[in-house]
Design a protein around this motif. Structure first.
Motif, PDB file in Angstrom:
ATOM      1  N   LEU A 217       1.974  10.420   0.005  1.00 24.52           N
ATOM      2  CA  LEU A 217       0.644  11.041  -0.064  1.00 24.52           C
ATOM      3  C   LEU A 217       0.129  11.708  -0.911  1.00 24.52           C
ATOM      4  N   GLN A 218       1.334  11.752  -1.810  1.00 20.82           N
ATOM      5  CA  GLN A 218       1.298  12.783  -3.039  1.00 20.82           C
ATOM      6  C   GLN A 218       0.386  11.896  -4.027  1.00 20.82           C
TER       7      GLN A 218
ATOM      8  N   CYS B  45      -5.138  10.232   1.544  1.00 19.84           N
ATOM      9  CA  CYS B  45      -5.799  11.421   2.479  1.00 19.84           C
ATOM     10  C   CYS B  45      -7.753  12.098   2.615  1.00 19.84           C
TER      11      CYS B  45
ATOM     12  N   SER C 117      -0.058  16.187   4.877  1.00 19.71           N
ATOM     13  CA  SER C 117      -0.838  16.163   3.178  1.00 19.71           C
ATOM     14  C   SER C 117      -0.195  15.806   2.209  1.00 19.71           C
ATOM     15  N   PRO C 118      -0.329  16.199   1.391  1.00 18.35           N
ATOM     16  CA  PRO C 118       1.227  15.973  -0.316  1.00 18.35           C
ATOM     17  C   PRO C 118       0.831  17.691   0.121  1.00 18.35           C
TER      18      PRO C 118
ATOM     19  N   PHE D  78      -2.818   9.774  -2.913  1.00 19.55           N
ATOM     20  CA  PHE D  78      -3.548  10.925  -1.925  1.00 19.55           C
ATOM     21  C   PHE D  78      -5.049  10.254  -2.165  1.00 19.55           C
TER      22      PHE D  78
ATOM     23  N   ASP E 114      -8.036  19.562  -1.657  1.00 21.83           N
ATOM     24  CA  ASP E 114      -6.909  19.745  -1.599  1.00 21.83           C
ATOM     25  C   ASP E 114      -6.516  20.699   0.206  1.00 21.83           C
TER      26      ASP E 114
ATOM     27  N   TYR F 177     -11.180  13.550  -2.035  1.00 21.03           N
ATOM     28  CA  TYR F 177     -10.200  14.470  -1.152  1.00 21.03           C
ATOM     29  C   TYR F 177     -10.057  15.310  -2.692  1.00 21.03           C
TER      30      TYR F 177
ATOM     31  N   VAL G 287      -2.293  18.164  -5.874  1.00 19.22           N
ATOM     32  CA  VAL G 287      -3.785  16.647  -6.272  1.00 19.22           C
ATOM     33  C   VAL G 287      -4.943  17.458  -5.911  1.00 19.22           C
TER      34      VAL G 287
END
Length: 485
Positions: A97-98, A104, A40-41, A101, A122, A120, A46
């Motif tokens: 991916l940040q 994700c 993940s980020p 996003f 966190d 999305y 995000v």
């Protein structure tokens, strides 16, 4: 952020198609899953975000997952890959991916009247598989006829859809990644994603960003790739096209794509066909000389797809002896990127779907004529020209025809990819890919189209059909090139 999951007790790859699992056992190629984790980020980088779909996104809810592999010829040993390469791949993916996003997040499909959307939260992540092949990389670099099923071991399985029982909301993951090592030989990066979240331009932007961050050793100050534009507000919809598209989607029973192992026929094979720039230019001149109905739009895309379409229909007729369908129509669905085109103020880096399309119909019987490539190219060229005006209205009209076309039983051909993606520029620091393939054409029946890896201005076309048709198609392809003189 990287989250490790329990390793499967079996090291043989399980390829999952919906509720069906197929054990990958090939005579020369087996894949061992070494690790499975979620990436993940970075935490708290995000915020929770809900992204509505635009009318250009809704179309692709009907589409099978997009699958693409990038093959690199690099002599990494297993130890070198594990100790040096893999940790940086994971960290650079997290940082990529940040920026991207939505990959994700989840495709959220709530009951009516609520609209589907991307959500999305966190901590949301993508599935990341690490695998090792026992086969030879050279087998996957070949352009000749080869078994379709083997290449599917290089893309990750589709993560399952979850249903929240209290609300009957479906949550479908949007992206998964697999990195497969060919020890002392090469590396394959395979991605699978839902077309609803991104088109080819957006997905290639993501992979190139990942590659750039990896090259920079995760130093973001050295990354020169531009940021994606996530704002869906840049897609204007003054005529309510989205409501109309959602209406079509719901009328079809609100389907989301379900993969089926049966779609991979036992005798399915695939091959890559290359047309040089010289051959394409020669084709344009030949078509132009055959058509005397005024100026034509004869791009490389137009003449190449016309030629491939003709070869496919002729080969199908030979294999099926289907002379009784002469009165039926054949259809070709073309798609064109709309970023900063056709008067639409959409930036080049827009992340999402920004593709407009048209449907070209042609009488099946006319494909039997010797010079049919010329009128077929003229029809495709005319349809491409029509995109210069009324792209949005025409798009809605074309989309509304799809249910009828699918129910008619007529042949429909579509194209996956584009030379404009410049996918061979995806460089992680190991040089350009030795080969890039669109894997899902085995399932969708599409052809793939990209720039030539030789950098000579030519085109590569990927085709997958049953073995008998592919053999006949190859013959028509080779013989057909000889007529363009």
């Amino acid at each position: 952020m990287i989250q490790l999951l329990p390793r499967s007790p079996s090291t043989l790859t399980i390829i999952s198609y919906g509720s069906t699992s197929v054990l990958a056992r090939m005579s020369s190629h087996q894949v061992k899953v070494l690790e499975q984790c979620q990436i993940s980020p970075p935490p708290d980088s995000v915020p929770t975000t809900s992204l509505p779909f635009t009318f250009l996104d809704v179309t692709w809810m009907f589409c099978c997952p997009i699958q693409r592999i990038f093959l690199y010829q690099v002599p990494f040993s297993a130890a070198q890959f594990t100790d040096q390469v893999l940790p940086r791949l994971k960290k650079s993916l997290s940082l990529a991916l940040q920026r991207f996003f939505p990959f994700c997040g989840n495709f959220v499909c709530p009951p009516q009247p609520s609209e589907p959307h991307i959500l999305y939260n966190d901590g949301d992540s993508v599935q990341f598989l690490v695998a090792q092949s026992t086969g030879a990389l050279s087998e996957f670099l070949s352009d000749g006829l080869r078994d379709s099923k083997e290449i599917h071991t290089l893309v990750p399985p589709t993560p399952p859809t979850r249903i929240l029982d209290d609300t009957l909301v479906e949550l479908t993951p949007l992206l998964s990644v697999q990195v497969t090592l060919f020890p002392n030989s090469g590396l394959c990066i395979g991605i699978k994603y839902r077309h609803t979240v991104a088109d080819g331009m957006s997905s290639i932007h993501f992979v190139k960003t990942w590659a750039s961050i990896f090259q920079a050793n995760c130093d973001m100050s050295c990354v020169c790739i531009s940021l994606p534009v996530i704002d869906r507000g840049v897609i204007e919809d003054p005529k309510g096209n989205k409501d109309a598209m959602l209406g079509f989607w719901r009328a079809w029973g609100s389907p989301t794509w379900k993969e089926d192992a049966a779609a991979l026929m036992e005798d399915n094979v695939r091959a890559t066909f290359t047309l040089s720039r010289y051959e394409i230019e020669r084709m344009k001149k030949w078509v132009s000389a055959k058509c005397d109905n005024g100026p034509l739009h004869l791009s490389s895309f137009v003449v190449t797809t016309a030629f491939i379409w003709v070869c496919l229909i002729k080969s199908l007729d030979v294999v099926t002896n289907n002379a009784s369908k002469d009165v039926a129509q054949c259809h070709f669905g073309l798609a064109v990127d709309c970023r900063n085109r056709f008067g639409l103020a959409i930036p080049d880096t827009f992340f999402g779907n920004c593709i407009a399309g048209r449907i070209v119909s042609f009488p099946r019987g006319k494909f039997k004529e010797d010079d049919c490539v010329a009128p077929v190219a003229a029809a495709i060229g005319h349809s491409v020209q029509s995109l210069d005006s009324g792209v949005v209205d025409g798009y809605r009209n074309s989309f509304s025809k799809w249910p009828e076309l699918h129910e008619s039983g007529d042949d429909i051909l579509t194209v996956a990819g584009s030379p404009k993606l410049a996918q061979y520029d995806t460089n992680f620091g190991w040089g350009k890919p030795r080969k890039v393939e669109v894997v899902h054409i085995d399932i969708s029946g599409s052809i793939s189209l990209s720039e030539s890896r030789n950098g000579d201005g030519g085109l590569e076309v990927g085709v997958a059909r049953n073995r008998r048709q592919m053999e006949v198609f190859t013959s028509f392809f080779q013989q057909g090139l000889n007529q363009f003189v």
